[in-house]
Write an enzyme that holds these catalytic residues in place. Structure first.
Site, PDB file in Angstrom:
ATOM      1  N   LYS A 106      -3.051 -22.032  29.138  1.00  8.27           N
ATOM      2  CA  LYS A 106      -1.921 -21.621  28.294  1.00  8.27           C
ATOM      3  C   LYS A 106      -1.286 -20.343  28.836  1.00  8.27           C
ATOM      4  O   LYS A 106      -0.046 -20.208  28.862  1.00  8.27           O
ATOM      5  CB  LYS A 106      -2.389 -21.404  26.852  1.00  8.27           C
ATOM      6  CG  LYS A 106      -1.296 -20.872  25.909  1.00  8.27           C
ATOM      7  CD  LYS A 106      -0.087 -21.813  25.875  1.00  8.27           C
ATOM      8  CE  LYS A 106       1.079 -21.195  25.110  1.00  8.27           C
ATOM      9  NZ  LYS A 106       0.835 -21.051  23.685  1.00  8.27           N
TER      10      LYS A 106
ATOM     11  N   CYS B  85       5.087 -15.555  22.801  1.00  4.47           N
ATOM     12  CA  CYS B  85       4.351 -16.143  23.926  1.00  4.47           C
ATOM     13  C   CYS B  85       4.702 -15.507  25.267  1.00  4.47           C
ATOM     14  O   CYS B  85       3.904 -14.790  25.855  1.00  4.47           O
ATOM     15  CB  CYS B  85       4.597 -17.644  23.975  1.00  4.47           C
ATOM     16  SG  CYS B  85       3.832 -18.550  22.612  1.00  4.47           S
TER      17      CYS B  85
END
Length: 413
Positions: free
Chosen positions: A210, A264
């Site tokens: 990720k 993010c």
């Protein structure tokens, strides 16, 4: 696995809880904010996301989704809490640790604990240790991989704001357990609603995957942003430059912007840098380029208003990306905050997805939240910061001939 507790009801936790409820699971959504819980109990939602409000109302009315400020017993505990950065760009895992300790008291043999929060490598293992410290009567998978009482895994979210409800179902998911048994148990759960592929691995690889996805995007955005800075010095239209360069069959340059925002991409690459700063040179450099870009935009505005008495700047957009209300790490907010400190300046901010200015602006007499037409009417400079659909046709609707336009998104040509 019929009852699920989701800890954290933000942009990921609430849609995840709702999806599970829509598939017939009994879901307890937990959030520390009493305001969030009260809003949901009233049949409203506290974030903007297409189709989420209808799904939440249906889930609550059906009785499959309940909300509370405290966790309770469940078969599965999904942790979806923030993992922000501290001021020195080190990860703050206090919310994850608090969640692990909150659920520890409710755990019984056979339970599954899943971390969805994007986290530094090793965080899922840390959850095992935090739970083990609180519950010495339970065997965790880092202690007994073959026969644990509690299974623990990491399944990072990988959805796009504005398409969360669709992508939760359609996208492939990476699932990494502390042991293969943990991975298998977690895959069995997510296959109840995920139409994409569930990709098995271990926890550390899932965590790093990720981070790699977001660092990859950050590096590519940094290239575009650096091009825009170089092009401005050479008096080259960067939007035309990118369009022409992308006619090469193996080139696909992204569009530049005022910086990088969101929880993010603006945050996660620092987790990799923090873990190995000497080796993460490219990722670190990309972060520095993207963090530099808001200051470059601020300088453009300062140059545009030089010599203007009591300048008025219309700032269009505060969200970190188009067509959402998410202001987390938004470069537009950073730019507006910095401009508001210039003596004599007046800012009119148009952000169609919020009703009040964020708290960090405090009480600023020189800033008002308004509609685009009002903001532009008396502006000396129009600063387009976010390419919301509502701003697309402004040049054909409002006369911009007598103002300086700084278009950071290339939306107006």
């Amino acid at each position: 696995m019929t009852k699920i507790a989701v800890i954290g009801l933000g942009y990921i936790g609430l849609p995840t809880a709702t999806i599970f409820a829509s598939r017939g699971f009994e879901v307890l959504g937990v959030d520390v904010s009493e305001a969030v819980v009260s809003t949901l109990k009233e049949g409203r939602i506290h974030i903007v996301e297409p189709d989420l409000d209808v799904s939440v109302v249906a889930a609550i009315k059906s009785g499959k989704l309940e909300v509370s400020t405290e966790p309770g017993p469940a078969d599965v505990f999904i942790i979806a809490v923030p993992t922000p950065l501290k001021d020195n760009h080190t990860p703050d895992l206090s919310y994850v640790k608090q969640a692990a300790r909150q659920i520890a008291v409710h755990l019984v043999p056979g339970n599954l604990v899943i971390l969805e929060s994007t986290s530094p490598v090793g965080t899922t293992h840390n959850i095992c240790e935090w739970i083990a410290a609180a519950r010495e009567d339970l065997r965790l998978p880092h202690q007994d991989p073959t026969n644990p009482d509690i299974h623990v895994a990491h399944c990072p979210e990988r959805v796009l704001p504005g398409r969360i409800m669709a992508e939760l179902v359609e996208n492939d998911r990476i699932i990494g357990g502390i042991s293969p048994a943990c991975t298998a148990k977690t895959i069995a759960l997510y296959q109840q609603f995920v139409r994409g592929e569930c990709l098995p691995t271990n926890a550390a690889t899932a965590e790093m995957a990720k981070l790699a996805e977001n660092a990859f995007r950050d590096v590519n955005i940094a290239f575009a942003n650096e091009l825009s800075i170089l092009a401005e010095k050479q008096d080259v239209n960067v939007w035309e430059l990118v369009r022409l360069a992308n006619h090469h069959p193996r080139v696909n340059i992204l569009n530049p912007g005022p910086g990088v925002g969101g929880h993010c991409i603006a945050v996660d690459p620092w987790f990799l840098v923090n873990a190995d700063p000497e080796r993460a040179q490219l990722i670190s450099a990309a972060r520095q380029v993207n963090d530099f870009k808001p200051g470059f935009i601020i300088d453009q505005v300062i140059n545009a208003i030089a010599g203007t008495d009591e300048p008025h700047v219309a700032c269009l957009g505060l969200a970190f990306k188009a067509n959402v209300d998410d202001l987390r790490e938004s470069p537009a907010v950073e730019i507006c905050m910095a401009l508001s400190k210039i003596e004599g300046i007046t800012l009119s901010v148009a952000e169609p997805h919020i009703n009040t200015l964020p708290d960090q602006f405090g009480v600023c007499a020189n800033i008002q939240l308004t509609d685009p037409e009002t903001a532009i009417r008396t502006a000396d400079v129009v600063l387009l910061l976010v390419d919301h659909d509502q701003f697309l046709n402004i040049p054909s609707q409002i006369d911009l001939t007598n103002v300086t336009v700084i278009d950071t998104r290339g939306q107006w040509g």
